[in-house]
Design an enzyme around this catalytic site. Structure first.
Site, PDB file in Angstrom:
ATOM      1  CD  GLU A  88      46.238  31.344  47.433  1.00  0.00           C
ATOM      2  OE1 GLU A  88      45.954  30.202  47.815  1.00  0.00           O
ATOM      3  OE2 GLU A  88      45.610  32.353  47.791  1.00  0.00           O
ATOM      4  CE  LYS A  95      44.928  38.402  51.340  1.00  0.00           C
ATOM      5  NZ  LYS A  95      43.974  38.001  50.265  1.00  0.00           N
ATOM      6  CB  SER A 148      43.115  45.548  53.221  1.00  0.00           C
ATOM      7  OG  SER A 148      44.113  46.021  52.339  1.00  0.00           O
TER       8      SER A 148
END
Lengths: 248, 410
Positions: free
Chosen positions: B123, B101, B390
């Site tokens: 969010e 991210k 990830s």
């Protein structure tokens, strides 16, 4: 010419303005909503915006959002809304416009949605998350069916874009008073009257103002420059309040 | 776009077109209030990508702040245990803040500064994007508000604490399902009122144009590095690449640079939850239909009226009823195969990687591990599979212990 065009023709020729209340379909029940609409008509409202409940209404503030959630929890379905509207049509002459998400319209199919809505007795649609770039297919069907497609202009809309929106809109132009979601405001922007006035000089389309309108002074300020005023959350809140008062 | 979802002509690689479309998918279905901000964002992004100073600053941040390049790691013991193709892991879990991210948030925070905005909203589902946004905002001294569903706040408590320590305000979202989808709604509503001074750092390749493109581009560093590392370490490209898909940002970042390498098979893994019944999974590409949600036209879980359906996944980061429009395009064109794996398969894969490699994967990434391991078992040892790992699983430890407790007591 749609029922909305006729309404504004009549109002303009007699120098009057439209009062346009909003109500959620099915909060707390469709029967109750239809009673409210009858009452709107009886008390002299000119056009009713019927909120079709949607699960993810990003343009709506907490009052209308909560109202949609309650309606969906009651299990309100689109076809039931159309049937209720159809059964009301013989009793109420006031035009009804659906406030409907494009998610719902697309799922039905643009053609199928407009055909069914028109057959049920709705006179137009406000699709809050369908900017002009994406509105082509729906606008085409609406033109063909003489079903008004009301478009929105907001405080963040550039001037030349506002003119393009005014060209594409039918029925009336929905002028959003504030930068934000629906909901009552104590104060409205001071330049609102000027902004609407400027647009007024460039389009013959009726201009109606909505978002935030909740006080008599708002009406006094805006009525001279607008063709109509839309009152949503202030009514939805009172309807919910009346309902819970009646229960206790 | 009236129902026409078929793709014409050659596979579009650069995408999207000027209307934000990937084939029939994408677009910009937002209230008029947001249109000017999205146009401004698209224009600013164009000028940033053309500006070598911006690129240099971003590269420097990715290297010295995020810790890139992330390693491509050969999972030797796991490969031996599975007994098939070689399993390689792209270690996005080793990035600063523990997931992919951050690649996107440092990029978008840099863009925020460039646009002269001082306030950021975001969010978050699993909390990884929230933490990554709060981190980037702390780095640049930006105000930060993160919207997070109440249910996710419960499931991902450690990330909530981190965000607060980083100076972000975490606003609980109590509407609807109280998960990621509602957090997106609330962030959009905030942006409706604050758009002139605030940038919305969307965390995935979803939402209105230009977000799917911006997020994909910032995440594409994953795929670019993977290609270079494979050439160096494997002396060739891998046979197969697997990534999990919620909104789809790590998968889009991994897949995009590989799209034109048609010899590499690409597999996206959605959350199969408890099964294929309505409401039990979060697999819009496998089980949904094209529709409009959160500003773009893509595969989505909806009922026949167009209301968003409830979804379920054990992993908060995959618990989302929509998916990025470019994934819908890759599905329609057949370039990427989309499949799913269940909560339990993900939990088993979580154990497997933890025990055999000493790597605790995020529950999201465990979905990719589950499918990757299954595919590896069926393939010969001269083939190589890259799994996009990830994120790391520290954030999930408490929730897994809780689930284990309830599984063992029943």
């Amino acid at each position: 010419m749609s029922a909305i065009d006729q309404l504004f023709d009549t109002l303009r020729s007699t120098g009057r303005k439209a009062l346009m209340p909003f109500v959620t379909a099915g909060d707390p029940s469709l029967g109750f909503t239809m009673d409210v609409i009858r009452l709107f008509a009886k008390r002299g409202c000119h056009l009713c915006e019927l909120g079709i409940p949607y699960s993810d209404p990003i343009a709506d503030g907490p009052v209308i959002q909560a109202s949609y959630t309650r309606a969906l929890q009651q299990g309100v379905k689109l076809e039931a809304i159309f049937q209720s509207v159809a059964s009301l049509r013989s009793q109420v002459a006031m035009p009804l416009v659906g406030m409907v998400s494009y998610s719902i319209v697309y799922r039905q199919g643009v053609d199928a949605y407009v055909t069914r809505a028109k057959q049920a007795g709705l006179s137009g649609a406000i699709v809050p998350e369908l900017p002009i770039e994406e509105a082509g297919p729906l606008a085409e069907v609406c033109r063909r069916e003489q079903f008004s497609l009301i478009q929105l202009v907001t405080p963040t809309t550039a001037w030349d874009r506002a003119l393009r929106i005014a060209e594409l809109a039918t029925g009336f132009l929905y002028f959003v008073s504030v930068t934000g979601v629906t909901g009552e405001r104590t104060q409205l922007p001071s330049d609102l009257v000027d902004k609407v006035g400027r647009l007024r000089e460039r389009t013959d389309l009726p201009i109606c103002i909505g978002f935030g309108i909740s006080k008599p002074e708002h009406v006094r300020m805006l009525a001279p420059v607008a063709d109509g005023l839309i009152v949503g959350s202030a009514i939805v809140r009172r309807v919910a309040q009346a309902k819970s008062d009646a229960r206790s | 776009m009236n129902g026409g979802t078929s793709s014409e002509g050659a596979l579009q690689v650069g995408g999207p077109d000027e209307r934000g479309r990937y084939g029939a998918f994408g677009g910009r279905f937002v209230p008029e209030t947001l249109t000017s901000a999205l146009e401004q964002l698209a224009a600013q992004y164009e000028s940033a990508t053309a500006d070598s100073t911006f690129q240099d600053e971003l590269d420097d941040l990715l290297c010295h702040y995020v810790g890139r390049p992330s390693p491509l790691y050969f999972a030797k013991r796991l490969t031996r245990h599975v007994g098939g193709a070689q399993i390689w892991l792209k270690r996005e879990d080793l990035n600063h803040t523990g997931a992919h991210k951050i690649n996107n948030t440092v990029g978008q925070a840099l863009l925020t500064v460039r646009m002269g905005k001082r306030r950021v909203i975001a969010e978050t589902g699993a909390g990884q994007h929230g933490v990554a946004t709060a981190t980037a905002c702390a780095h640049f001294g930006l105000d930060c508000v993160v919207y997070m569903g109440e249910e996710d706040i419960r499931r991902q408590a450690p990330n909530v604490a981190s965000m607060q320590m980083l100076g972000a305000e975490v606003r609980p979202v109590c509407s609807g399902s109280r998960t990621l989808r509602d957090a997106v709604n609330e962030a959009m509503r905030d942006w409706m009122s604050s758009v002139e001074q605030t940038h919305y750092i969307l965390g995935s390749v979803v939402g209105p144009h230009p977000f799917p493109r911006i997020v994909r581009d910032f995440q594409a560093v994953i795929g670019r590095e993977t290609i270079a590392q494979c050439r160096r370490q494997l002396k060739r490209l891998p046979d197969l690449v697997v990534a999990c898909v919620g909104g789809g940002s790590n998968a889009a970042g991994m897949f995009h640079p590989l799209i034109s390498h048609s010899e590499v098979e690409l597999v996206g893994v959605e959350a199969g939850g408890r099964g294929s019944q309505a409401g039990q999974h979060a697999s819009p590409l496998c089980l949904g239909r094209p529709g409009v949600l959160h500003g773009s036209f893509s595969y989505v879980m909806q009922d026949e009226d167009g209301q968003t359906s409830p979804v379920h996944s054990i992993s908060a980061g995959l618990d989302y009823p929509g998916v990025g429009p470019e994934h819908s395009y890759w599905k329609e064109t057949g370039r990427v195969e989309y499949t799913s794996c269940t909560d339990n398969e993900a939990l088993d894969a979580f154990d497997l990687l933890t025990r055999y490699e000493g790597i605790i994967p995020a529950l999201e990434s465990s979905h990719a591990v589950a499918r990757g391991v299954r595919l590896a078992a069926k393939r010969p040892s001269n083939q190589a599979i890259v799994i996009c790992l990830s994120g790391r699983g520290d954030k999930d430890a408490a929730e897994i212990a809780r689930l284990r407790g309830s599984r063992e007591s029943t």
